[in-house]
Design a protein around this motif. Structure first.
Motif, PDB file in Angstrom:
ATOM      1  N   UNK A 148       0.790  -1.122  -0.074  1.00 39.31           N
ATOM      2  CA  UNK A 148       0.110  -0.036  -0.085  1.00 39.31           C
ATOM      3  C   UNK A 148       0.896   1.394  -0.032  1.00 39.31           C
ATOM      4  N   UNK A 149       1.939   1.230   0.210  1.00 42.54           N
ATOM      5  CA  UNK A 149       3.081   2.498   0.083  1.00 42.54           C
ATOM      6  C   UNK A 149       3.082   3.248   1.343  1.00 42.54           C
ATOM      7  N   UNK A 165       7.354  12.541   5.709  1.00 46.08           N
ATOM      8  CA  UNK A 165       8.174  12.263   4.546  1.00 46.08           C
ATOM      9  C   UNK A 165       7.634  13.163   3.545  1.00 46.08           C
ATOM     10  N   UNK A 166       6.401  13.432   3.112  1.00 41.00           N
ATOM     11  CA  UNK A 166       5.881  14.415   2.332  1.00 41.00           C
ATOM     12  C   UNK A 166       6.489  15.843   2.491  1.00 41.00           C
ATOM     13  N   UNK A 167       6.567  16.307   3.766  1.00 42.69           N
ATOM     14  CA  UNK A 167       7.053  17.420   4.232  1.00 42.69           C
ATOM     15  C   UNK A 167       8.643  17.626   3.873  1.00 42.69           C
ATOM     16  N   UNK A 168       9.108  16.592   3.993  1.00 41.62           N
ATOM     17  CA  UNK A 168      10.706  16.570   3.673  1.00 41.62           C
ATOM     18  C   UNK A 168      11.044  16.672   2.364  1.00 41.62           C
ATOM     19  N   UNK A 169      10.196  16.179   1.465  1.00 46.70           N
ATOM     20  CA  UNK A 169      10.177  16.350   0.123  1.00 46.70           C
ATOM     21  C   UNK A 169      10.018  17.630  -0.242  1.00 46.70           C
ATOM     22  N   UNK A 170       8.973  18.065   0.126  1.00 48.70           N
ATOM     23  CA  UNK A 170       8.354  19.658  -0.104  1.00 48.70           C
ATOM     24  C   UNK A 170       9.478  20.464   0.201  1.00 48.70           C
ATOM     25  N   UNK A 198       9.499   7.652  -5.397  1.00 51.52           N
ATOM     26  CA  UNK A 198       9.287   7.531  -3.877  1.00 51.52           C
ATOM     27  C   UNK A 198       8.053   8.022  -3.211  1.00 51.52           C
ATOM     28  N   UNK A 199       7.260   9.072  -3.785  1.00 52.49           N
ATOM     29  CA  UNK A 199       5.901   9.484  -3.253  1.00 52.49           C
ATOM     30  C   UNK A 199       4.902   8.508  -3.506  1.00 52.49           C
ATOM     31  N   UNK A 200       5.123   7.965  -4.711  1.00 49.94           N
ATOM     32  CA  UNK A 200       3.974   7.168  -5.318  1.00 49.94           C
ATOM     33  C   UNK A 200       4.111   5.551  -5.084  1.00 49.94           C
ATOM     34  N   UNK A 201       5.196   5.325  -4.525  1.00 46.58           N
ATOM     35  CA  UNK A 201       5.524   3.951  -4.263  1.00 46.58           C
ATOM     36  C   UNK A 201       4.374   3.047  -3.581  1.00 46.58           C
ATOM     37  N   UNK A 202       4.144   1.836  -3.934  1.00 53.12           N
ATOM     38  CA  UNK A 202       4.547   0.934  -4.866  1.00 53.12           C
ATOM     39  C   UNK A 202       3.821   1.224  -6.437  1.00 53.12           C
TER      40      UNK A 202
END
Length: 186
Positions: A10-11, A30-35, A51-55
């Motif tokens: 489910x990622x 994690x999304x905040x770190x990427x942003x 990375x954001x859409x895995x798997x």
């Protein structure tokens, strides 16, 4: 094992919810770190999407592994973490390899962590090969006390800084040894 299996199916939606500050989703951290690092992905947006859409997202040519680790630093509790590591040589950037590590769980100190190493080939003087190594580490801490006698946040930050120095020195030595052996080899 069940947590990793669920993440593989489910990622980010399977990632933990930390209760230190009223229910922080590790996926949101994690999304905040990427942003906070958009410049990192301006040349490799496919890695960010993966990375954001895995798997459900695909990244042709990527190699990946999920692993458990226990990290210990003097004066701190050992940290049990689970990470998703992806190695990728983007075809649009010849001579570049990136290795991204996404923390999907840590038993304390962190809500999220992300490492990105970029290895860039360079031509050295007199035909000697070389590389540039760029290392980015981003962290989201849980509710750590700071200041005063119980400055756990300061202690953790200091230990992370020390570990970064050790890691960079180890990479430098390994790279120099590798280049030396390649010069002497076939």
């Amino acid at each position: 094992m069940e947590y990793v299996t669920d993440y593989r199916a489910r990622g980010d939606s399977a990632m933990a919810v930390y209760d230190d500050r009223g229910g922080v989703h590790a996926s949101d951290a994690f999304a905040a770190l990427l942003a906070q690092s958009p410049y990192v992905y301006q040349d490799i947006p496919s890695l960010r999407q993966y990375l954001a859409g895995y798997p459900h997202a695909e990244l042709d040519g990527a190699r990946e592994v999920l692993f458990w680790a226990t990290d210990s630093a003097s004066g701190m509790k050992p940290i049990l973490s689970v990470s998703h590591l992806v190695s990728y040589a983007p075809p649009e950037l010849p001579g570049v390899t990136v290795v991204a590590s996404k923390q999907i769980y840590a038993n304390h100190y962190f809500e999220g962590a992300f490492d990105l190493a970029a290895i860039v080939d360079r031509a050295g003087g007199a035909g000697k090969p070389g590389i540039y190594l760029v290392l980015l580490r981003r962290f989201r801490f849980d509710d750590l006390p700071s200041g005063g006698v119980m400055n756990i946040r300061g202690k953790v930050v200091g230990k992370l800084r020390d570990q970064m120095r050790v890691d960079l020195e180890r990479q430098k030595v390994a790279s120099e040894q590798s280049l030396g052996s390649n010069r002497n080899g076939p």
